[in-house]
Design a protein around this motif. Structure first.
Motif, PDB file in Angstrom:
ATOM      1  N   THR A  73       1.668  -5.856  15.930  1.00  0.00           N
ATOM      2  CA  THR A  73       0.590  -6.636  15.324  1.00  0.00           C
ATOM      3  C   THR A  73      -0.240  -5.777  14.385  1.00  0.00           C
ATOM      4  O   THR A  73      -0.541  -6.175  13.247  1.00  0.00           O
ATOM      5  CB  THR A  73      -0.326  -7.221  16.423  1.00  0.00           C
ATOM      6  N   CYS A  74      -0.617  -4.590  14.841  1.00  0.00           N
ATOM      7  CA  CYS A  74      -1.478  -3.709  14.040  1.00  0.00           C
ATOM      8  C   CYS A  74      -0.773  -3.229  12.771  1.00  0.00           C
ATOM      9  O   CYS A  74      -1.404  -3.076  11.722  1.00  0.00           O
ATOM     10  CB  CYS A  74      -1.934  -2.523  14.879  1.00  0.00           C
ATOM     11  N   THR A  75       0.533  -3.005  12.855  1.00  0.00           N
ATOM     12  CA  THR A  75       1.296  -2.582  11.686  1.00  0.00           C
ATOM     13  C   THR A  75       1.502  -3.753  10.730  1.00  0.00           C
ATOM     14  O   THR A  75       1.382  -3.601   9.504  1.00  0.00           O
ATOM     15  CB  THR A  75       2.653  -2.004  12.126  1.00  0.00           C
ATOM     16  N   TRP A  76       1.790  -4.906  11.262  1.00  0.00           N
ATOM     17  CA  TRP A  76       1.952  -6.133  10.479  1.00  0.00           C
ATOM     18  C   TRP A  76       0.679  -6.404   9.678  1.00  0.00           C
ATOM     19  O   TRP A  76       0.723  -6.687   8.478  1.00  0.00           O
ATOM     20  CB  TRP A  76       2.248  -7.271  11.443  1.00  0.00           C
ATOM     21  N   TYR A  77      -0.442  -6.317  10.368  1.00  0.00           N
ATOM     22  CA  TYR A  77      -1.730  -6.490   9.710  1.00  0.00           C
ATOM     23  C   TYR A  77      -1.918  -5.433   8.615  1.00  0.00           C
ATOM     24  O   TYR A  77      -2.394  -5.729   7.513  1.00  0.00           O
ATOM     25  CB  TYR A  77      -2.859  -6.395  10.745  1.00  0.00           C
ATOM     26  N   GLY A  78      -1.522  -4.200   8.903  1.00  0.00           N
ATOM     27  CA  GLY A  78      -1.637  -3.125   7.923  1.00  0.00           C
ATOM     28  C   GLY A  78      -0.795  -3.370   6.685  1.00  0.00           C
ATOM     29  O   GLY A  78      -1.239  -3.121   5.560  1.00  0.00           O
ATOM     30  N   VAL A  79       0.425  -3.857   6.873  1.00  0.00           N
ATOM     31  CA  VAL A  79       1.279  -4.172   5.719  1.00  0.00           C
ATOM     32  C   VAL A  79       0.637  -5.275   4.877  1.00  0.00           C
ATOM     33  O   VAL A  79       0.622  -5.222   3.643  1.00  0.00           O
ATOM     34  CB  VAL A  79       2.695  -4.589   6.170  1.00  0.00           C
ATOM     35  N   LEU A  80       0.076  -6.285   5.542  1.00  0.00           N
ATOM     36  CA  LEU A  80      -0.549  -7.390   4.815  1.00  0.00           C
ATOM     37  C   LEU A  80      -1.759  -6.931   4.008  1.00  0.00           C
ATOM     38  O   LEU A  80      -1.931  -7.339   2.853  1.00  0.00           O
ATOM     39  CB  LEU A  80      -0.955  -8.489   5.798  1.00  0.00           C
ATOM     40  N   THR A  81      -2.604  -6.105   4.598  1.00  0.00           N
ATOM     41  CA  THR A  81      -3.780  -5.634   3.849  1.00  0.00           C
ATOM     42  C   THR A  81      -3.362  -4.730   2.693  1.00  0.00           C
ATOM     43  O   THR A  81      -3.973  -4.757   1.622  1.00  0.00           O
ATOM     44  CB  THR A  81      -4.766  -4.899   4.765  1.00  0.00           C
ATOM     45  N   PHE A  82      -2.302  -3.949   2.907  1.00  0.00           N
ATOM     46  CA  PHE A  82      -1.785  -3.101   1.826  1.00  0.00           C
ATOM     47  C   PHE A  82      -1.219  -3.970   0.707  1.00  0.00           C
ATOM     48  O   PHE A  82      -1.431  -3.688  -0.484  1.00  0.00           O
ATOM     49  CB  PHE A  82      -0.719  -2.151   2.368  1.00  0.00           C
ATOM     50  N   ALA A  83      -0.504  -5.027   1.068  1.00  0.00           N
ATOM     51  CA  ALA A  83       0.047  -5.947   0.063  1.00  0.00           C
ATOM     52  C   ALA A  83      -1.080  -6.576  -0.751  1.00  0.00           C
ATOM     53  O   ALA A  83      -0.983  -6.732  -1.972  1.00  0.00           O
ATOM     54  CB  ALA A  83       0.880  -7.021   0.738  1.00  0.00           C
ATOM     55  N   LYS A  84      -2.169  -6.931  -0.063  1.00  0.00           N
ATOM     56  CA  LYS A  84      -3.304  -7.562  -0.752  1.00  0.00           C
ATOM     57  C   LYS A  84      -3.936  -6.604  -1.760  1.00  0.00           C
ATOM     58  O   LYS A  84      -4.161  -6.969  -2.917  1.00  0.00           O
ATOM     59  CB  LYS A  84      -4.360  -8.004   0.257  1.00  0.00           C
ATOM     60  N   SER A 123      -4.909 -11.642  14.552  1.00  0.00           N
ATOM     61  CA  SER A 123      -5.249 -11.003  13.273  1.00  0.00           C
ATOM     62  C   SER A 123      -4.203 -11.291  12.200  1.00  0.00           C
ATOM     63  O   SER A 123      -4.543 -11.400  11.011  1.00  0.00           O
ATOM     64  CB  SER A 123      -5.361  -9.484  13.450  1.00  0.00           C
ATOM     65  N   VAL A 124      -2.949 -11.395  12.610  1.00  0.00           N
ATOM     66  CA  VAL A 124      -1.862 -11.579  11.638  1.00  0.00           C
ATOM     67  C   VAL A 124      -1.884 -12.960  10.996  1.00  0.00           C
ATOM     68  O   VAL A 124      -1.928 -13.071   9.765  1.00  0.00           O
ATOM     69  CB  VAL A 124      -0.496 -11.260  12.281  1.00  0.00           C
ATOM     70  N   PRO A 125      -1.858 -14.059  11.779  1.00  0.00           N
ATOM     71  CA  PRO A 125      -1.922 -15.359  11.112  1.00  0.00           C
ATOM     72  C   PRO A 125      -3.212 -15.567  10.324  1.00  0.00           C
ATOM     73  O   PRO A 125      -3.203 -16.231   9.281  1.00  0.00           O
ATOM     74  CB  PRO A 125      -1.791 -16.364  12.260  1.00  0.00           C
ATOM     75  N   LEU A 126      -4.312 -14.975  10.787  1.00  0.00           N
ATOM     76  CA  LEU A 126      -5.567 -15.115  10.040  1.00  0.00           C
ATOM     77  C   LEU A 126      -5.480 -14.413   8.691  1.00  0.00           C
ATOM     78  O   LEU A 126      -5.979 -14.925   7.678  1.00  0.00           O
ATOM     79  CB  LEU A 126      -6.738 -14.575  10.866  1.00  0.00           C
TER      80      LEU A 126
END
Length: 379
Positions: A73-84, A123-126
């Motif tokens: 979850t924490c890595t998934w969230y990290g990839v998403l914020t990096f993509a943003k 955190s991920v779906p949000l």
């Protein structure tokens, strides 16, 4: 040069020279001018690419997990914020594709939100909702955030659950420092996605309870009230959790000054214990313990965020954060895997227990903070 020095003795000229030097210094940013191959964009791309290819992990045990684990979850969230922050819509799409089966035949992989380690999944779906505005993501994200505040339900409910709930705290409270990322991350995300202050205000109230219960005069945190050791990654969760919370916590929140006080006290302590090469150790205050990457990444993230937000002196914490980043990335191997990551760790009142934890390569506990750092440096 000597004759030039003689001529530059006029007070006015000396003042002008000092002003120019100061102006040039102001322009120099410790978060710019990275050596080739070390920039946050380059490193973030490598770590994100590895995650895209990584199936759901099970704490380094063989076979798939029963449910999505919190390191993923924490890595998934990290990839998403990096993509943003990099504007990489293709990467966001890949992260959305990873989620899509959870709406269908793989829905059993969604954890039940009855424990902090499971509830952080929201955190991920949000974040997917924030980037795509697809309402399908908002519903599960809000569900996870809401469940954290009770009422208590499920097989994990204990007498303690009701005691904390009746005090206005999350029934998932357990007073492990890890919780202060697992709770604040999902609640900050819920606030960002909905604008409803209830989420982040309650998280701030919870954070104050943890600060009062676990922060020591040194500024560091015990792993739990009955475990008087300054475990690196545990403190890292707290540092990252306070950073994420403060980044979005409204200025008029009554708990903000207390949280900022605790944050700055912790940052000052971390500065004291940072090794000369920029790393931090498995047990922060034990110079004989080994240098550990997940904690270093989390502390670097907290420093970077503090400098960027203006909470920390950029002339002191900026260079310290840069040293941490440049040292940390030397622990990435040719496969894009971070080495020397402390394995998953429960609490135990035993100094040697923490020193003997295995050093894992590629564990998502270590991959995630690098992405957070890359995002914070580019934000």
């Amino acid at each position: 040069m000597k004759s030039l020095t003689i001529f530059l003795t006029s007070p006015a000229i000396m003042l002008l020279g000092s002003t120019n030097i100061a102006a040039q210094s102001q322009k120099m940013d410790v978060f710019q001018n990275w050596p080739k191959g070390t920039s946050p964009k380059e490193i973030g791309d490598r770590i994100a690419a590895r995650f895209v290819e990584t199936p759901h992990t099970n704490f380094n045990r063989p076979g798939p997990p029963r449910v999505i684990t919190y390191p993923e979850t924490c890595t998934w969230y990290g990839v998403l914020t990096f993509a943003k922050v990099t504007g990489n819509r293709s990467l966001t799409r890949q992260m959305a594709d990873r989620f899509e089966p959870l709406f269908a035949d793989q829905d059993t992989l969604i954890p039940v939100p009855d424990h902090v380690d499971y509830t952080v999944f929201g955190s991920v779906p949000l974040e997917l909702y924030l980037q795509t505005r697809d309402a399908r993501y908002l519903k599960p994200g809000k569900l996870f955030a809401d469940k954290q505040w009770g009422p208590p339900e499920g097989k994990r409910v204990t007498a303690e659950s009701y005691r904390f709930y009746n005090k206005g705290l999350s029934w998932q409270t357990r007073l492990w420092i890890d919780d202060m990322f697992m709770i604040t991350a999902v609640q900050s995300q819920a606030y960002r996605a909905t604008g409803n202050r209830r989420y982040i205000d309650k998280a701030a109230h919870e954070m104050v309870f943890y600060l009062d219960s676990l922060q020591q005069p040194s500024g560091l945190f015990y792993h739990a009230p009955d475990v008087p050791y300054y475990w690196g990654r545990g403190n890292g969760w707290m540092a990252a959790g306070m950073s994420e919370l403060l980044r979005s916590l409204p200025k008029d929140n009554p708990d903000r000054p207390r949280i900022m006080e605790g944050y700055k006290k912790m940052m000052a302590a971390l500065l004291k214990y940072q090794a000369a090469d920029g790393m931090w150790r498995q047990l922060i205050d034990d110079p004989a313990s080994w240098k550990e990457t997940s904690a270093t990444g989390m502390f670097a993230f907290a420093f970077i965020t503090g400098v960027k937000e203006g909470w920390l002196d950029k002339n002191i914490y900026g260079p310290a954060a840069r040293r941490a980043w440049l040292s940390l990335i030397t622990y990435i191997n040719a496969d894009g895997a971070v080495t020397d990551v402390c394995e998953g760790t429960n609490k135990k009142n035993d100094h040697q227990y923490y020193l003997d934890r295995k050093r894992i390569t590629g564990d998502l506990h270590g991959q995630a903070p690098l992405l957070w750092c890359a995002t914070a440096l580019l934000r």
